[in-house]
Design a protein around this motif. Structure first.
Motif, PDB file in Angstrom:
ATOM      1  N   UNK A 129       7.480   8.187   6.361  1.00 20.71           N
ATOM      2  CA  UNK A 129       6.642   7.003   6.489  1.00 20.71           C
ATOM      3  C   UNK A 129       7.440   5.832   7.059  1.00 20.71           C
ATOM      4  N   UNK A 130       8.696   5.684   6.617  1.00 19.77           N
ATOM      5  CA  UNK A 130       9.522   4.594   7.141  1.00 19.77           C
ATOM      6  C   UNK A 130       9.672   4.707   8.658  1.00 19.77           C
ATOM      7  N   UNK A 131       9.945   5.910   9.129  1.00 18.71           N
ATOM      8  CA  UNK A 131      10.102   6.126  10.570  1.00 18.71           C
ATOM      9  C   UNK A 131       8.819   5.748  11.309  1.00 18.71           C
ATOM     10  N   UNK A 132       7.684   6.174  10.764  1.00 16.16           N
ATOM     11  CA  UNK A 132       6.397   5.879  11.402  1.00 16.16           C
ATOM     12  C   UNK A 132       6.080   4.391  11.345  1.00 16.16           C
ATOM     13  N   UNK A 161       0.814  -1.215   0.000  1.00 21.86           N
ATOM     14  CA  UNK A 161       0.000   0.000   0.000  1.00 21.86           C
ATOM     15  C   UNK A 161       0.844   1.260   0.000  1.00 21.86           C
ATOM     16  N   UNK A 162       1.880   1.285   0.827  1.00 21.82           N
ATOM     17  CA  UNK A 162       2.791   2.435   0.867  1.00 21.82           C
ATOM     18  C   UNK A 162       3.452   2.633  -0.496  1.00 21.82           C
ATOM     19  N   UNK A 163       3.863   1.536  -1.102  1.00 19.50           N
ATOM     20  CA  UNK A 163       4.558   1.604  -2.384  1.00 19.50           C
ATOM     21  C   UNK A 163       3.670   2.167  -3.486  1.00 19.50           C
ATOM     22  N   UNK A 164       2.421   1.687  -3.553  1.00 22.28           N
ATOM     23  CA  UNK A 164       1.523   2.181  -4.594  1.00 22.28           C
ATOM     24  C   UNK A 164       1.116   3.633  -4.331  1.00 22.28           C
ATOM     25  N   UNK A 165       0.964   3.997  -3.064  1.00 29.08           N
ATOM     26  CA  UNK A 165       0.646   5.391  -2.740  1.00 29.08           C
ATOM     27  C   UNK A 165       1.784   6.317  -3.149  1.00 29.08           C
ATOM     28  N   UNK A 166       3.013   5.846  -3.027  1.00 31.10           N
ATOM     29  CA  UNK A 166       4.167   6.676  -3.411  1.00 31.10           C
ATOM     30  C   UNK A 166       4.187   6.936  -4.914  1.00 31.10           C
ATOM     31  N   UNK A 167       3.591   6.030  -5.697  1.00 31.14           N
ATOM     32  CA  UNK A 167       3.491   6.253  -7.142  1.00 31.14           C
ATOM     33  C   UNK A 167       2.423   7.300  -7.453  1.00 31.14           C
ATOM     34  N   UNK A 223       1.319   9.745  -5.461  1.00 34.09           N
ATOM     35  CA  UNK A 223       1.564  11.073  -4.885  1.00 34.09           C
ATOM     36  C   UNK A 223       3.051  11.415  -4.962  1.00 34.09           C
ATOM     37  N   UNK A 224       3.443  12.313  -5.872  1.00 42.20           N
ATOM     38  CA  UNK A 224       4.861  12.653  -6.015  1.00 42.20           C
ATOM     39  C   UNK A 224       5.457  13.327  -4.780  1.00 42.20           C
ATOM     40  N   UNK A 225       4.609  13.831  -3.889  1.00 40.17           N
ATOM     41  CA  UNK A 225       5.093  14.489  -2.670  1.00 40.17           C
ATOM     42  C   UNK A 225       5.073  13.554  -1.459  1.00 40.17           C
ATOM     43  N   UNK A 226       4.806  12.294  -1.692  1.00 39.66           N
ATOM     44  CA  UNK A 226       4.742  11.314  -0.609  1.00 39.66           C
ATOM     45  C   UNK A 226       6.114  11.191   0.045  1.00 39.66           C
ATOM     46  N   UNK A 227       6.162  11.374   1.368  1.00 36.88           N
ATOM     47  CA  UNK A 227       7.427  11.395   2.100  1.00 36.88           C
ATOM     48  C   UNK A 227       7.755   9.985   2.602  1.00 36.88           C
ATOM     49  N   UNK A 228       8.514   9.239   1.813  1.00 37.36           N
ATOM     50  CA  UNK A 228       8.831   7.853   2.164  1.00 37.36           C
ATOM     51  C   UNK A 228       9.710   7.757   3.407  1.00 37.36           C
ATOM     52  N   UNK A 229      10.626   8.696   3.576  1.00 35.22           N
ATOM     53  CA  UNK A 229      11.508   8.645   4.753  1.00 35.22           C
ATOM     54  C   UNK A 229      10.705   8.830   6.034  1.00 35.22           C
TER      55      UNK A 229
END
Length: 205
Positions: free
Chosen positions: A191-194, A175-181, A183-189
């Motif tokens: 999200x990883x911490x959370x 889900x995180x991976x597809x959301x990152x596609x 939303x170009x502003x999706x903050x993966x770093x």
């Protein structure tokens, strides 16, 4: 070494190199243009080979996707090995699993392309869905091994359902991976911490 043996080795090296270049071309096309751009003709041209070679090597789109998926699983396994996860507790290794997965989305177009292809397979209801289901089963099995290790070494709660924990964690990463596609502003770093914090809260002993 005989001349015949040396020739066979060179031929094998060329075969491996051409396979890697064709898979790389497939992933680059998918990342940039989507599944519709992934044709044997386009792959061969981008890799510097003929359409015939791509078709000959993989046989079909399904054969191509299987080769792509296998290579990406191997790359992720190497990244986890480089992090020396084998010497960690199960919980620490779970955190490495999450980091490797999300970091690859940040730094590797190949891993982003995987999810482009995955989403296309779902949207088009193609036969490729089974290949991605198999791929996710492989990831689930890896996560189950890490949760089981954690239960055994005491870093993970003993009362958890290992299979369900692995399935939930894998599904959340998808889900995180597809959301990152999307939303170009999706903050993966961030999200990883959370997400790592959520894993610790949910499963740490």
């Amino acid at each position: 070494m005989t001349t015949k043996t040396a020739t066979r080795m060179r031929q094998e090296e060329r075969r491996k190199l051409s396979t890697k270049k064709l898979i790389k071309a497939c992933l680059e096309l998918a990342d940039e243009f989507g599944m519709s751009a992934v044709t044997f003709e386009a792959i061969g041209q981008k890799a510097g080979y003929s359409r015939g070679l791509a078709s000959q090597k993989f046989g079909s789109k399904a054969g191509l996707m299987r080769a792509v998926i296998n290579q990406l699983h191997e790359e992720v396994a190497r990244a986890r090995a480089d992090a020396h996860h084998e010497g960690m507790t199960g919980l620490e290794a779970l955190e490495v699993f999450v980091h490797v997965h999300l970091n690859s989305l940040l730094k590797s177009s190949a891993n982003r392309a995987y999810f482009v292809l995955f989403c296309s397979a779902i949207a088009e209801k193609s036969e490729m869905r089974e290949l991605f289901a198999e791929s996710h089963d492989r990831s689930k099995a890896e996560l189950m091994e890490l949760f089981s290790r954690g239960v055994e070494d005491g870093s993970v709660r003993k009362d958890i359902d290992v299979e369900q924990a692995a399935l939930l964690t894998g599904s959340q990463l998808i889900g995180i991976s597809t959301q990152s596609l999307a939303d170009p502003n999706f903050d993966l770093e961030r999200i990883e911490t959370a997400f790592v914090s959520l894993i610790r809260t949910s499963y740490a002993a």
